[in-house]
Design an enzyme around this catalytic site. Sequence first.
Site, mmCIF file in Angstrom:
data_model
loop_
_atom_site.group_PDB
_atom_site.id
_atom_site.type_symbol
_atom_site.label_atom_id
_atom_site.label_comp_id
_atom_site.label_asym_id
_atom_site.label_seq_id
_atom_site.Cartn_x
_atom_site.Cartn_y
_atom_site.Cartn_z
ATOM 1 N N ASP A 94 0.852 -1.185 0.000
ATOM 2 C CA ASP A 94 0.000 0.000 0.000
ATOM 3 C C ASP A 94 0.895 1.244 0.000
ATOM 4 O O ASP A 94 2.107 1.153 0.147
ATOM 5 C CB ASP A 94 -0.965 -0.018 1.183
ATOM 6 C CG ASP A 94 -0.259 -0.036 2.533
ATOM 7 O OD1 ASP A 94 0.949 0.250 2.581
ATOM 8 O OD2 ASP A 94 -0.915 -0.338 3.537
ATOM 9 N N ASP A 268 -8.148 -7.156 1.281
ATOM 10 C CA ASP A 268 -7.135 -7.357 2.328
ATOM 11 C C ASP A 268 -7.676 -6.842 3.645
ATOM 12 O O ASP A 268 -8.542 -5.954 3.666
ATOM 13 C CB ASP A 268 -5.839 -6.607 1.999
ATOM 14 C CG ASP A 268 -5.925 -5.133 2.405
ATOM 15 O OD1 ASP A 268 -5.398 -4.771 3.463
ATOM 16 O OD2 ASP A 268 -6.546 -4.336 1.651
ATOM 17 N N CYS A 306 -12.965 -27.628 9.036
ATOM 18 C CA CYS A 306 -11.737 -26.978 8.573
ATOM 19 C C CYS A 306 -10.597 -27.987 8.440
ATOM 20 O O CYS A 306 -10.468 -28.905 9.255
ATOM 21 C CB CYS A 306 -11.332 -25.860 9.528
ATOM 22 S SG CYS A 306 -9.836 -24.959 9.043
ATOM 23 N N CYS A 308 -7.279 -27.024 8.345
ATOM 24 C CA CYS A 308 -6.004 -26.385 8.670
ATOM 25 C C CYS A 308 -5.221 -27.200 9.703
ATOM 26 O O CYS A 308 -5.747 -28.103 10.357
ATOM 27 C CB CYS A 308 -6.230 -24.960 9.188
ATOM 28 S SG CYS A 308 -6.753 -24.841 10.918
ATOM 29 N N CYS A 311 -6.747 -27.273 13.255
ATOM 30 C CA CYS A 311 -7.952 -28.093 13.418
ATOM 31 C C CYS A 311 -7.665 -29.583 13.284
ATOM 32 O O CYS A 311 -8.348 -30.407 13.891
ATOM 33 C CB CYS A 311 -9.004 -27.664 12.396
ATOM 34 S SG CYS A 311 -9.722 -26.042 12.767
ATOM 35 N N HIS A 337 -5.476 -20.737 11.738
ATOM 36 C CA HIS A 337 -6.850 -21.141 11.419
ATOM 37 C C HIS A 337 -7.624 -20.025 10.741
ATOM 38 O O HIS A 337 -8.300 -20.248 9.725
ATOM 39 C CB HIS A 337 -7.588 -21.584 12.681
ATOM 40 C CG HIS A 337 -9.068 -21.713 12.441
ATOM 41 N ND1 HIS A 337 -9.634 -22.793 11.815
ATOM 42 C CD2 HIS A 337 -10.088 -20.846 12.695
ATOM 43 C CE1 HIS A 337 -10.939 -22.609 11.691
ATOM 44 N NE2 HIS A 337 -11.241 -21.439 12.225
#
Length: 372
Positions: A94, A268, A306, A308, A311, A337
């Site tokens: 940015d 974002d 999930c 991930c 998890c 997560h």
Amino acid sequence: MSAIRYELIKKCKQTGARLGRVYTPHGYFDTPAFMPVGTQATVKGMSPDELKSIEAGIILSNTYHLHIRPGEDIIKEAGGLHKFMNWDRPILTDSGGFQVFSLGDFRKIEEEGVTFKSHVDGSKKFLSPESAIKIQNKLGADIIMAFDECIPYPAEFHYVKKSVERTTRWAKRCIKAHENPETQALFGIVQGGMYKELRRQSAYELLELDFPGYAIGGLSVGEPAEEMYEMLECTVPLLPEDKPRYLMGVGSPDYLVEGAIRGIDMFDCVLPTRIGRNGTVLTSRGRMIIRDALYARDQSPIDPDCDCYACKNFTRSYIRHLIKAKEVLGIRLTTWHNLRFLLNLMKNVREAIKEDRLLDFRNEFFKNFGYN
């Protein structure tokens, strides 16, 4: 030639949402896409390999913070931001405008640029369109942003109009200052507050400058969701079909889905990492404050749906214990997560666009998550 290329693959028949792909000097990423925020050239709590494991296609870093510390010259000497942080996929930086304007009384806006005090040591600093681009040229990100004035909410019409006109003048100066258009794509930023005619004015003025991509700024700054959607609905249709559209600073699940429905390609937000550090996680059934006593003996994963690392390997009970004990692993797992949850949400959005069922997906997801 532009440093990037946008490919429109398909439009959802239910909504008009876009399935696309953005090609950059460091590879491509599929859209709609969520970009994890790596403010200090790192996504807090995550290594580059871990980010790749959760399918992050592009990340964002912050010009203001990297200018303050360690400085763009050090990063350039290291071979640029990609080598400095060991990330070989696309990066967006940015302009630093939002951070500077959020300093409030600690900054002064003039036509030449903005004078402000460093949040680190209080020293006097100055940022202009030219210096913001020069810093980003040295950082070497694939996509860089024009220096604009981020308008607060609420704001009076006459103030917003003057701000829009200044943002256009600054955009022209950014283009003139940009040294690497063949390797770094400079995006313009549409402003206009909550005024449709000023959003249209900003969009038309920036379209004349023919940026390789366009961002929509000044939203998700405290306004009701309905106002944000209204601004998107009047602005997005004005933007080119063959260029990416980026909604800045937006990352809550509802905004991601609704933004995609309205034609946004890139998002974002610090939300997933910030709330993760505070012990809050996003799940398919809504937000969960995992540090609460309710989960002290809960031996189930954060979210059974999930995939991930957190998890698949740990329980709510264990992660709550880590958070309460202030163990670093606890906030690493909640961050891991949350990022995977949003990246997977966008993957599901892309699949729903491909299959022309994004409205159906939205309705089912909102029902399960707890949105009205």
